[in-house]
Motif scaffolding. Structure first.
Motif, PDB file in Angstrom:
ATOM      1  N   GLY A   1      30.145  62.765 155.203  1.00  0.00           N
ATOM      2  CA  GLY A   1      31.489  62.487 154.678  1.00  0.00           C
ATOM      3  C   GLY A   1      31.561  62.477 153.153  1.00  0.00           C
ATOM      4  N   LEU A   2      30.651  61.743 152.501  1.00  0.00           N
ATOM      5  CA  LEU A   2      30.707  61.653 151.036  1.00  0.00           C
ATOM      6  C   LEU A   2      30.317  62.981 150.378  1.00  0.00           C
ATOM      7  CD1 LEU A   2      29.300  58.072 150.283  1.00  0.00           C
ATOM      8  CD2 LEU A   2      31.665  58.870 150.184  1.00  0.00           C
TER       9      LEU A   2
ATOM     10  N   ILE B   1      23.813  58.306 147.452  1.00  0.00           N
ATOM     11  CA  ILE B   1      24.817  58.101 148.489  1.00  0.00           C
ATOM     12  C   ILE B   1      25.653  59.363 148.777  1.00  0.00           C
ATOM     13  CG2 ILE B   1      26.841  57.230 147.207  1.00  0.00           C
ATOM     14  CD1 ILE B   1      25.180  55.335 149.970  1.00  0.00           C
TER      15      ILE B   1
ATOM     16  N   SER C   1      25.271  53.315 160.770  1.00  0.00           N
ATOM     17  CA  SER C   1      26.324  54.312 160.588  1.00  0.00           C
ATOM     18  C   SER C   1      26.276  55.378 161.675  1.00  0.00           C
ATOM     19  CB  SER C   1      26.288  54.928 159.199  1.00  0.00           C
ATOM     20  OG  SER C   1      25.010  55.019 158.718  1.00  0.00           O
TER      21      SER C   1
ATOM     22  N   TYR D   1      33.087  49.954 157.049  1.00  0.00           N
ATOM     23  CA  TYR D   1      32.157  48.973 156.490  1.00  0.00           C
ATOM     24  C   TYR D   1      32.828  47.673 156.038  1.00  0.00           C
ATOM     25  CZ  TYR D   1      29.175  53.029 156.787  1.00  0.00           C
ATOM     26  OH  TYR D   1      28.470  54.099 157.276  1.00  0.00           O
TER      27      TYR D   1
ATOM     28  N   ASN E   1      35.643  55.435 155.522  1.00  0.00           N
ATOM     29  CA  ASN E   1      34.378  54.731 155.259  1.00  0.00           C
ATOM     30  C   ASN E   1      34.644  53.254 154.995  1.00  0.00           C
ATOM     31  OD1 ASN E   1      32.601  56.780 155.572  1.00  0.00           O
ATOM     32  ND2 ASN E   1      32.292  57.185 153.399  1.00  0.00           N
TER      33      ASN E   1
ATOM     34  N   TYR F   1      22.563  61.424 153.942  1.00  0.00           N
ATOM     35  CA  TYR F   1      21.985  60.182 153.444  1.00  0.00           C
ATOM     36  C   TYR F   1      22.805  58.999 153.933  1.00  0.00           C
ATOM     37  CZ  TYR F   1      19.453  56.976 150.530  1.00  0.00           C
ATOM     38  OH  TYR F   1      18.648  55.947 150.116  1.00  0.00           O
ATOM     39  N   ARG F   2      22.115  58.021 154.476  1.00  0.00           N
ATOM     40  CA  ARG F   2      22.810  56.819 154.937  1.00  0.00           C
ATOM     41  C   ARG F   2      22.076  55.593 154.418  1.00  0.00           C
ATOM     42  NH1 ARG F   2      22.489  59.822 160.144  1.00  0.00           N
ATOM     43  NH2 ARG F   2      24.607  60.293 160.805  1.00  0.00           N
ATOM     44  N   ALA F   3      22.848  54.649 153.907  1.00  0.00           N
ATOM     45  CA  ALA F   3      22.217  53.426 153.418  1.00  0.00           C
ATOM     46  C   ALA F   3      21.624  52.652 154.598  1.00  0.00           C
ATOM     47  CB  ALA F   3      23.238  52.577 152.669  1.00  0.00           C
TER      48      ALA F   3
ATOM     49  N   ASP G   1      37.108  48.217 148.621  1.00  0.00           N
ATOM     50  CA  ASP G   1      37.084  47.412 149.848  1.00  0.00           C
ATOM     51  C   ASP G   1      36.338  46.108 149.612  1.00  0.00           C
ATOM     52  OD1 ASP G   1      34.206  47.643 150.564  1.00  0.00           O
ATOM     53  OD2 ASP G   1      34.670  49.756 150.856  1.00  0.00           O
TER      54      ASP G   1
ATOM     55  N   GLY H   1      29.274  58.085 162.254  1.00  0.00           N
ATOM     56  CA  GLY H   1      29.217  58.783 160.964  1.00  0.00           C
ATOM     57  C   GLY H   1      28.113  59.828 160.957  1.00  0.00           C
ATOM     58  N   SER H   2      28.416  60.992 160.358  1.00  0.00           N
ATOM     59  CA  SER H   2      27.412  62.063 160.346  1.00  0.00           C
ATOM     60  C   SER H   2      26.562  62.000 159.085  1.00  0.00           C
ATOM     61  CB  SER H   2      28.117  63.418 160.400  1.00  0.00           C
ATOM     62  OG  SER H   2      28.904  63.586 159.231  1.00  0.00           O
ATOM     63  N   GLY H   3      26.955  61.166 158.109  1.00  0.00           N
ATOM     64  CA  GLY H   3      26.220  61.144 156.839  1.00  0.00           C
ATOM     65  C   GLY H   3      26.621  62.320 155.969  1.00  0.00           C
TER      66      GLY H   3
ATOM     67  N   ILE I   1      26.965  48.277 149.101  1.00  0.00           N
ATOM     68  CA  ILE I   1      25.827  49.207 149.234  1.00  0.00           C
ATOM     69  C   ILE I   1      24.703  48.731 148.313  1.00  0.00           C
ATOM     70  CG2 ILE I   1      25.112  51.628 148.978  1.00  0.00           C
ATOM     71  CD1 ILE I   1      28.177  52.306 149.136  1.00  0.00           C
TER      72      ILE I   1
HETATM   73  P1  ADP Z   1      28.712  58.386 157.161  1.00  0.00           P
HETATM   74  O1  ADP Z   1      29.245  59.446 158.015  1.00  0.00           O
HETATM   75  O2  ADP Z   1      27.378  57.853 157.618  1.00  0.00           O
HETATM   76  O3  ADP Z   1      29.701  57.330 156.809  1.00  0.00           O
HETATM   77  P2  ADP Z   1      29.025  59.184 154.431  1.00  0.00           P
HETATM   78  O4  ADP Z   1      28.492  60.343 153.692  1.00  0.00           O
HETATM   79  O5  ADP Z   1      30.506  59.052 154.522  1.00  0.00           O
HETATM   80  O6  ADP Z   1      28.336  59.190 155.833  1.00  0.00           O
HETATM   81  O7  ADP Z   1      28.454  57.887 153.770  1.00  0.00           O
HETATM   82  C1  ADP Z   1      27.072  57.815 153.486  1.00  0.00           C
HETATM   83  C2  ADP Z   1      26.588  56.379 153.544  1.00  0.00           C
HETATM   84  O8  ADP Z   1      27.169  55.651 152.474  1.00  0.00           O
HETATM   85  C3  ADP Z   1      27.005  55.645 154.777  1.00  0.00           C
HETATM   86  O9  ADP Z   1      26.097  55.866 155.827  1.00  0.00           O
HETATM   87  C4  ADP Z   1      26.989  54.199 154.307  1.00  0.00           C
HETATM   88  O10 ADP Z   1      25.650  53.702 154.376  1.00  0.00           O
HETATM   89  C5  ADP Z   1      27.377  54.292 152.858  1.00  0.00           C
HETATM   90  N1  ADP Z   1      28.810  53.989 152.607  1.00  0.00           N
HETATM   91  C6  ADP Z   1      29.800  54.887 152.367  1.00  0.00           C
HETATM   92  N2  ADP Z   1      30.965  54.257 152.120  1.00  0.00           N
HETATM   93  C7  ADP Z   1      30.717  52.947 152.193  1.00  0.00           C
HETATM   94  C8  ADP Z   1      31.493  51.757 152.009  1.00  0.00           C
HETATM   95  N3  ADP Z   1      32.798  51.815 151.713  1.00  0.00           N
HETATM   96  N4  ADP Z   1      30.879  50.560 152.159  1.00  0.00           N
HETATM   97  C9  ADP Z   1      29.565  50.482 152.434  1.00  0.00           C
HETATM   98  N5  ADP Z   1      28.757  51.566 152.603  1.00  0.00           N
HETATM   99  C10 ADP Z   1      29.319  52.763 152.493  1.00  0.00           C
END
Ligand code: ADP
Length: 342
Positions: free
Chosen positions: A301-302, A280, A292, A243, A239, A285-287, A267, A297-299, A272
């Motif tokens: 990962g976190l 998040i 993304s 970003y 991630n 959920y995606r910001a 980073d 990104g599948s949204g 965000i």
């Molecule tokens: P994705 O597969 O879209 O990255 P994640 O679940 O990993 O899905 O992350 C969710 C959202 O969190 C991302 O879409 C992004 O908007 C935000 N995000 C995650 N990590 C970072 C980061 N290091 N810097 C900025 N935004 C981030």
């Protein structure tokens, strides 16, 4: 009046009335005075007691039955699909507590149902994009509009990798939901693991023009499942790479704090917005949805990172400042509360 009855009255009244008064008992009995006065009062008293008892029973019964009838009605309405059916809770007795428990169960069911619906719609949405692209490519090939060469096959492969990744992620979350995301903790050095993750992402970081470093004091012992922890930390580093623009810096830090070990990824990326931070870690959920999704990104990962760390008895925290960067920290108990034989 028969003699035996007179004798009976005399014997019955003897302990309670003066001896001379017994001389008049015959007249009193014959005149119906004793039987009428005593019988009437007794009947009246018995009647009153009965009436009060019946009244109290009916009232108490109604008070008890009404909330139970309301509960039955609400449960039937819920069964019929009315998910917002609730009962009115009055008082603090057992029936009121039953009503409150029903209401909170109904709220939780309604929430789960809403989440399930959102999840199905998100999955459909996520699958639609790569499947539409795949279909477009194949239709173009069928119509002879594009040449079936190595580049074309590579595009098809990219799209199918996206679908595969999404399905794998979903399966992992489904396992976590079912409590079947098994971790096999073993003693390991968190610094060594962080270095492995940095090495695995080194080539991508170099290609993106981003510096990737590991900062750690000395070996930090922790009990964790190495594959699961590598995956969780790897998600955070991937991630950060997504970003952080060229010229930026990503640092993996390992710290030991009393009974906990912290692995953080900081980073100097886009950051965000504060309003997105509380959500998040939610699935899909995606910001910034468009951006993304473009980067693959599948949204999820976190959400996966969080479930992997929670399966270890730890938690993940985030801090971020827009246009300055983000910091994600994995907090793990030094000794895993999860049995290695699970
Ligand atoms: P994705 O597969 O879209 O990255 P994640 O679940 O990993 O899905 O992350 C969710 C959202 O969190 C991302 O879409 C992004 O908007 C935000 N995000 C995650 N990590 C970072 C980061 N290091 N810097 C900025 N935004 C981030």
């Amino acid at each position: 009046m028969p003699e035996c009855l007179r004798e009976g009255y005399r014997t019955a009244y003897q302990p309670y009335v003066a001896a001379p008064a017994l001389l008049y008992i015959d007249d009193a009995v014959e005149g119906g005075l004793i039987a009428t006065a005593g019988g009437g009062r007794m009947l009246g008293a018995v009647g009153l007691v009965l009436a009060v008892a019946i009244g109290v029973t009916v009232l108490a019964g109604r008070r008890l039955v009404r909330p139970i009838r309301d509960l039955t009605g609400a449960a039937q309405r819920m069964e019929a699909g009315e998910r917002d059916a609730r009962v009115e809770v009055n008082g603090r007795d057992d029936v009121a507590r039953l009503g409150a428990a029903f209401n909170s169960m109904a709220t939780s069911l309604e929430h789960t149902e809403a989440q399930r619906r959102a999840m199905v719609s998100d999955i459909a949405h996520e699958l639609r994009t790569p499947l539409t692209t795949l279909r477009g490519y194949l239709e173009a090939a069928q119509d002879g509009v594009v040449a079936i060469d190595a580049a074309f096959i590579a595009s098809l492969l990219d799209e199918s990798v996206l679908v595969q990744r999404l399905v794998d992620d979903l399966q992992q979350l489904a396992l976590a939901d079912a409590g079947q995301l098994h971790v096999h903790p073993e003693p390991l050095d968190a610094v060594e693991l962080a270095t492995q993750v940095a090495t695995a992402h080194g080539a991508r970081a170099a290609a993106a023009g981003v510096a990737l470093s590991v900062e750690a004091p000395s070996p930090v012992a922790v009990e964790a499942d190495p594959a699961r922890l590598r995956q969780a930390l790897g998600n955070l580093v991937a991630n950060a790479l997504h970003y952080t623009p060229a010229g930026g810096h990503i640092c993996i830090r390992v710290d030991s704090r009393n009974t906990m070990v912290a692995l953080s990824v900081t980073d100097t990326g886009e950051g965000i917005p504060a309003e997105h931070l509380p959500r998040i870690f939610e699935r899909f959920y995606r910001a910034d949805p468009s951006r993304s999704r473009d980067t693959g990104g599948s949204g999820l990962g976190l959400a996966i990172t969080r479930s992997l760390i929670e399966a270890h008895g730890g938690h993940v925290a985030v801090q971020s400042t827009l246009a300055e960067g983000s910091n994600f920290t994995i907090h793990l108990p030094r000794v895993s509360p999860v049995s290695p034989h699970r």
